[in-house]
Design a protein around this motif. Structure first.
Motif, PDB file in Angstrom:
ATOM      1  N   TYR A 110     -19.633 -23.816 -99.919  1.00  0.00           N
ATOM      2  CA  TYR A 110     -19.436 -25.174 -99.406  1.00  0.00           C
ATOM      3  C   TYR A 110     -20.128 -25.241 -98.043  1.00  0.00           C
ATOM      4  O   TYR A 110     -19.659 -24.650 -97.069  1.00  0.00           O
ATOM      5  CB  TYR A 110     -17.945 -25.480 -99.270  1.00  0.00           C
ATOM      6  CG  TYR A 110     -17.180 -25.411-100.571  1.00  0.00           C
ATOM      7  CD1 TYR A 110     -16.897 -26.564-101.299  1.00  0.00           C
ATOM      8  CD2 TYR A 110     -16.738 -24.193-101.079  1.00  0.00           C
ATOM      9  CE1 TYR A 110     -16.195 -26.503-102.495  1.00  0.00           C
ATOM     10  CE2 TYR A 110     -16.041 -24.121-102.273  1.00  0.00           C
ATOM     11  CZ  TYR A 110     -15.774 -25.279-102.972  1.00  0.00           C
ATOM     12  OH  TYR A 110     -15.077 -25.209-104.160  1.00  0.00           O
ATOM     13  N   ARG A 111     -21.249 -25.943 -97.982  1.00  0.00           N
ATOM     14  CA  ARG A 111     -22.077 -25.906 -96.786  1.00  0.00           C
ATOM     15  C   ARG A 111     -21.467 -26.681 -95.622  1.00  0.00           C
ATOM     16  O   ARG A 111     -21.648 -26.318 -94.465  1.00  0.00           O
ATOM     17  CB  ARG A 111     -23.466 -26.454 -97.123  1.00  0.00           C
ATOM     18  CG  ARG A 111     -24.235 -25.559 -98.081  1.00  0.00           C
ATOM     19  CD  ARG A 111     -25.312 -26.291 -98.825  1.00  0.00           C
ATOM     20  NE  ARG A 111     -24.749 -27.223 -99.805  1.00  0.00           N
ATOM     21  CZ  ARG A 111     -25.460 -27.906-100.694  1.00  0.00           C
ATOM     22  NH1 ARG A 111     -26.777 -27.762-100.696  1.00  0.00           N
ATOM     23  NH2 ARG A 111     -24.862 -28.719-101.548  1.00  0.00           N
ATOM     24  N   ASP A 112     -20.767 -27.760 -95.922  1.00  0.00           N
ATOM     25  CA  ASP A 112     -20.115 -28.567 -94.890  1.00  0.00           C
ATOM     26  C   ASP A 112     -19.076 -29.449 -95.567  1.00  0.00           C
ATOM     27  O   ASP A 112     -18.734 -29.235 -96.738  1.00  0.00           O
ATOM     28  CB  ASP A 112     -21.139 -29.406 -94.100  1.00  0.00           C
ATOM     29  CG  ASP A 112     -22.009 -30.280 -94.993  1.00  0.00           C
ATOM     30  OD1 ASP A 112     -21.538 -30.742 -96.056  1.00  0.00           O
ATOM     31  OD2 ASP A 112     -23.178 -30.523 -94.632  1.00  0.00           O
ATOM     32  N   GLU A 113     -18.583 -30.440 -94.837  1.00  0.00           N
ATOM     33  CA  GLU A 113     -17.515 -31.316 -95.333  1.00  0.00           C
ATOM     34  C   GLU A 113     -17.932 -32.167 -96.525  1.00  0.00           C
ATOM     35  O   GLU A 113     -17.076 -32.710 -97.241  1.00  0.00           O
ATOM     36  CB  GLU A 113     -17.007 -32.218 -94.205  1.00  0.00           C
ATOM     37  CG  GLU A 113     -18.001 -33.244 -93.696  1.00  0.00           C
ATOM     38  CD  GLU A 113     -19.019 -32.695 -92.703  1.00  0.00           C
ATOM     39  OE1 GLU A 113     -19.870 -33.489 -92.239  1.00  0.00           O
ATOM     40  OE2 GLU A 113     -18.956 -31.483 -92.382  1.00  0.00           O
ATOM     41  N   ARG A 114     -19.226 -32.294 -96.782  1.00  0.00           N
ATOM     42  CA  ARG A 114     -19.688 -33.124 -97.895  1.00  0.00           C
ATOM     43  C   ARG A 114     -19.639 -32.394 -99.231  1.00  0.00           C
ATOM     44  O   ARG A 114     -19.702 -33.025-100.280  1.00  0.00           O
ATOM     45  CB  ARG A 114     -21.110 -33.619 -97.615  1.00  0.00           C
ATOM     46  CG  ARG A 114     -21.197 -34.579 -96.435  1.00  0.00           C
ATOM     47  CD  ARG A 114     -22.626 -34.833 -96.034  1.00  0.00           C
ATOM     48  NE  ARG A 114     -23.222 -33.626 -95.454  1.00  0.00           N
ATOM     49  CZ  ARG A 114     -24.443 -33.556 -94.954  1.00  0.00           C
ATOM     50  NH1 ARG A 114     -25.210 -34.635 -94.970  1.00  0.00           N
ATOM     51  NH2 ARG A 114     -24.908 -32.421 -94.439  1.00  0.00           N
TER      52      ARG A 114
END
Length: 201
Positions: A110-114
């Motif tokens: 999961y690279r970021d909140e998106r």
């Protein structure tokens, strides 16, 4: 070697229709930030298309499949790469903590909140009728959500750096689980879900 682990063992979380267990910190001989960085560097991350309701979509995260068996989900068969030494080390720690055996692992980045994980159950035929799924998380915490299929029940768990979650018994039959996108900023997270594949798809 230093042992980075707290004093808690794998503890049951009260839940209807299944088994759910949690440990705040899996016992490893390297700190979670080091494990996270090595997983980032040593994994051949892929952006995959999967089929949802008859349509192809890009998964909102990067993935990798390692172990001893192929695995089919969302209309696609994933053929494994061999376990890396770090993955084997984490697998052995998970097996000691849970008393279960695993032969494959799905890694999600999961690279970021998106990035997110849609609601689903790990109920594929090759996992057997009551699969044990062991989940280890590294990096920024995210909220793991379980929703009962029939009852108006929802469970939310904050999965933090180095924690272990075990889903077992009839849980996959009665519950869906997923990770939503977040409104606020979130750093990267890697999750490893260890499984025992019973037969080739």
């Amino acid at each position: 070697m230093d042992l980075f682990a707290d004093d808690s063992a794998l503890m049951p979380i009260p839940i209807e229709d299944g088994e759910l267990w949690f440990q705040q910190r899996l016992a490893l001989d390297l700190a979670p930030p080091e494990a996270m960085q090595r997983l980032l560097d040593e994994t051949d991350w892929r952006a995959e298309q999967v089929q949802v309701w008859g349509k192809l979509h890009m998964q909102p995260r990067l993935t990798a499949w390692h172990g001893e068996a192929s695995y089919r989900y969302s209309g696609k068969t994933f053929h494994p790469l061999p376990f890396t030494p770090l993955q084997l080390h984490i697998k052995q720690a998970v097996e000691r903590a849970t008393g279960r055996q695993f032969n494959s692992v799905l890694l999600n980045y999961y690279r970021d909140e998106r990035d997110s994980m849609g609601f689903h159950a790990d109920d594929e035929r090759e996992l057997g009728p009551q699969p044990a799924i062991a989940s280890v998380s590294f990096g920024a915490p995210r909220t793991f959500i379980l929703k009962h299929r029939r009852l108006p029940k929802t469970i939310k768990l904050a999965l933090g750096d180095g924690c272990l979650l075990l889903m077992a018994g009839s849980l996959q039959l009665h519950w869906l689980h997923g990770i939503n996108k977040e409104r606020g900023a979130r750093g990267p997270r890697i999750n490893l879900t260890f499984r025992q594949i019973l037969r080739e798809p």
